[in-house]
Design an enzyme around this catalytic site. Structure first.
Site, PDB file in Angstrom:
ATOM      1  N   ASN A  59      44.295  68.388  58.440  1.00  0.00           N
ATOM      2  CA  ASN A  59      43.648  67.102  58.709  1.00  0.00           C
ATOM      3  C   ASN A  59      42.769  67.273  59.949  1.00  0.00           C
ATOM      4  O   ASN A  59      43.279  67.340  61.058  1.00  0.00           O
ATOM      5  CB  ASN A  59      44.735  66.040  58.948  1.00  0.00           C
ATOM      6  CG  ASN A  59      44.161  64.702  59.372  1.00  0.00           C
ATOM      7  OD1 ASN A  59      42.962  64.466  59.249  1.00  0.00           O
ATOM      8  ND2 ASN A  59      45.010  63.819  59.874  1.00  0.00           N
ATOM      9  N   LYS A  74      40.702  65.223  61.235  1.00  0.00           N
ATOM     10  CA  LYS A  74      40.462  63.951  61.953  1.00  0.00           C
ATOM     11  C   LYS A  74      38.976  63.811  62.292  1.00  0.00           C
ATOM     12  O   LYS A  74      38.119  64.226  61.520  1.00  0.00           O
ATOM     13  CB  LYS A  74      41.353  63.860  63.185  1.00  0.00           C
ATOM     14  CG  LYS A  74      42.811  64.193  62.891  1.00  0.00           C
ATOM     15  CD  LYS A  74      43.733  63.828  63.996  1.00  0.00           C
ATOM     16  CE  LYS A  74      45.125  64.310  63.661  1.00  0.00           C
ATOM     17  NZ  LYS A  74      46.137  63.821  64.546  1.00  0.00           N
ATOM     18  N   GLU A  80      47.763  57.172  62.310  1.00  0.00           N
ATOM     19  CA  GLU A  80      46.638  56.719  63.145  1.00  0.00           C
ATOM     20  C   GLU A  80      45.901  55.568  62.471  1.00  0.00           C
ATOM     21  O   GLU A  80      45.395  54.665  63.138  1.00  0.00           O
ATOM     22  CB  GLU A  80      45.694  57.896  63.443  1.00  0.00           C
ATOM     23  CG  GLU A  80      46.309  58.831  64.478  1.00  0.00           C
ATOM     24  CD  GLU A  80      45.855  60.278  64.369  1.00  0.00           C
ATOM     25  OE1 GLU A  80      44.842  60.552  63.705  1.00  0.00           O
ATOM     26  OE2 GLU A  80      46.535  61.144  64.962  1.00  0.00           O
ATOM     27  N   SER A 104      52.609  68.452  65.069  1.00  0.00           N
ATOM     28  CA  SER A 104      52.533  69.629  65.945  1.00  0.00           C
ATOM     29  C   SER A 104      52.974  70.920  65.258  1.00  0.00           C
ATOM     30  O   SER A 104      53.655  71.750  65.868  1.00  0.00           O
ATOM     31  CB  SER A 104      53.340  69.388  67.230  1.00  0.00           C
ATOM     32  OG  SER A 104      52.804  68.288  67.934  1.00  0.00           O
ATOM     33  N   GLY A 120      50.353  65.315  67.444  1.00  0.00           N
ATOM     34  CA  GLY A 120      49.438  65.574  68.563  1.00  0.00           C
ATOM     35  C   GLY A 120      50.114  65.631  69.919  1.00  0.00           C
ATOM     36  O   GLY A 120      49.448  65.587  70.947  1.00  0.00           O
ATOM     37  N   HIS A 146      47.838  57.455  56.993  1.00  0.00           N
ATOM     38  CA  HIS A 146      48.156  58.260  58.184  1.00  0.00           C
ATOM     39  C   HIS A 146      48.546  57.302  59.316  1.00  0.00           C
ATOM     40  O   HIS A 146      48.009  56.201  59.423  1.00  0.00           O
ATOM     41  CB  HIS A 146      46.937  59.100  58.574  1.00  0.00           C
ATOM     42  CG  HIS A 146      47.243  60.111  59.629  1.00  0.00           C
ATOM     43  ND1 HIS A 146      47.317  59.779  60.965  1.00  0.00           N
ATOM     44  CD2 HIS A 146      47.516  61.430  59.549  1.00  0.00           C
ATOM     45  CE1 HIS A 146      47.614  60.873  61.665  1.00  0.00           C
ATOM     46  NE2 HIS A 146      47.746  61.892  60.830  1.00  0.00           N
ATOM     47  N   GLU A 166      55.701  62.389  58.647  1.00  0.00           N
ATOM     48  CA  GLU A 166      55.096  62.668  59.943  1.00  0.00           C
ATOM     49  C   GLU A 166      55.693  61.742  60.999  1.00  0.00           C
ATOM     50  O   GLU A 166      55.217  60.604  61.178  1.00  0.00           O
ATOM     51  CB  GLU A 166      53.586  62.436  59.878  1.00  0.00           C
ATOM     52  CG  GLU A 166      52.874  63.323  58.895  1.00  0.00           C
ATOM     53  CD  GLU A 166      51.435  63.576  59.344  1.00  0.00           C
ATOM     54  OE1 GLU A 166      51.095  64.726  59.595  1.00  0.00           O
ATOM     55  OE2 GLU A 166      50.685  62.610  59.480  1.00  0.00           O
TER      56      GLU A 166
HETATM   57  C1  PEP Z   1      48.335  64.961  61.783  1.00  0.00           C
HETATM   58  O1  PEP Z   1      47.285  64.552  62.200  1.00  0.00           O
HETATM   59  O2  PEP Z   1      48.692  64.607  60.661  1.00  0.00           O
HETATM   60  C2  PEP Z   1      49.119  65.867  62.600  1.00  0.00           C
HETATM   61  C3  PEP Z   1      50.289  66.220  62.157  1.00  0.00           C
HETATM   62  O3  PEP Z   1      48.561  66.292  63.794  1.00  0.00           O
HETATM   63  P1  PEP Z   1      49.108  67.485  64.741  1.00  0.00           P
HETATM   64  O4  PEP Z   1      49.406  68.665  63.871  1.00  0.00           O
HETATM   65  O5  PEP Z   1      47.989  67.746  65.708  1.00  0.00           O
HETATM   66  O6  PEP Z   1      50.339  66.964  65.406  1.00  0.00           O
END
Ligand code: PEP
Length: 274
Positions: A18, A20, A106, A222, A182, A104, A176
């Protein structure tokens, strides 16, 4: 003895990146060109990259016949009309994508995504022939209050309200935990496994054993080259949704390769352990 097969018909691991709000068109093309070079087409793992809308068609063009798929990061549920600024599933499909991320955290947090909109978007994705990656996960406050399972149950119920078994078979779920996205703080493999097993159980309760067994559940939060191996060893973890580490070709390719190796070992282990 539990069977876990990479070939045949069940649960091919899936790693999705992803991106973003990152990458100009030129940077996007550069990144997928590097990925195409480092990842042979016959991976044991399904690989998806999700660039911003502006780079969907060019990345799809570069990746044609590479075995790497392209996905969008969001969609609108209507096919067309007076909806300024929105992008629909048929347009995403037309750009060459085969996947789309839905709900997601976000988007839930900053763009007021609700259970109802996640449900409509997931349905619209399926109608257009896109594979939806539906994100669920608890915040830190919810985890600390002991509400993780209640939150997941609620999100799954909302996302898949009115779905048939047939539809569920085309969906991918990404667990998630919001506190791991992040932040550099990954869930422990056992913590993630516990949540994944819960999600599978929920799907089993509502859509039956077969649908639950076939459901691919990614972990996200992460994920890096050095933690994907231990995550993938878990029985119910079938891949990852990767944010930050998907922006760099070497790191993402290493995640894919390590995931493939761990999945093959898992297959051997489950096939040969009495
Ligand atoms: C994500 O955006 O779905 C995500 C898991 O980000 P990150 O791997 O940076 O934590």
């Amino acid at each position: 003895m539990r069977l876990y097969r990479i070939n045949e018909n069940v649960r091919k691991p899936i790693i999705a990146g992803n991106w973003k709000l990152h990458k100009t068109l030129q940077e996007a093309v550069q990144l997928v060109t590097l990925l195409k070079r480092s990842l042979p087409a016959d991976q044991d793992v399904e690989v998806v990259v999700c660039p911003p809308f502006t780079a969907l068609s060019e990345t799809a063009e570069v990746l044609m016949e590479s075995g790497i798929h392209v996905g969008a990061q969001d969609l609108y549920w209507e096919d067309k009309g007076a909806f300024t600024g929105e992008v629909s599933a048929p347009l995403i499909k037309d750009a060459g994508a085969g996947f789309v991320i839905v709900g997601h955290s976000e988007r839930r947090q900053f763009f007021h995504e609700t259970h109802e909109t996640v449900n409509k978007k997931t349905k619209a994705a399926l109608k257009a022939g896109l594979a939806p990656i539906v994100c669920v996960g608890e915040t830190l406050a919810e985890r600390e209050a002991g509400k993780t399972f209640a939150v997941l149950e609620d999100q799954l119920k909302g996302a898949f309200l009115g779905f048939t078994q047939e539809e569920i078979r085309k969906v991918i779920v990404a667990y998630e935990p919001v506190w791991a996205i992040g932040t550099g703080r990954t869930a422990l493999p056992e913590q993630a496994q516990e949540a994944h097993a819960f999600i599978r159980k929920e799907i089993q309760k509502r859509f039956g054993e077969e649908a639950a067994k076939a459901l691919r559940i990614q972990y996200g939060g992460s994920v890096k080259p050095d933690n994907i191996g231990s995550l993938m060893k878990q029985e119910d973890i079938d891949g990852a949704l990767v944010g930050g580490a998907s922006l760099e070709a070497d790191a993402f390719a290493e995640i894919v390769k390590t995931a493939g190796k761990a999945a093959r070992e898992k297959e051997v282990r489950s096939c040969c352990t009495p």
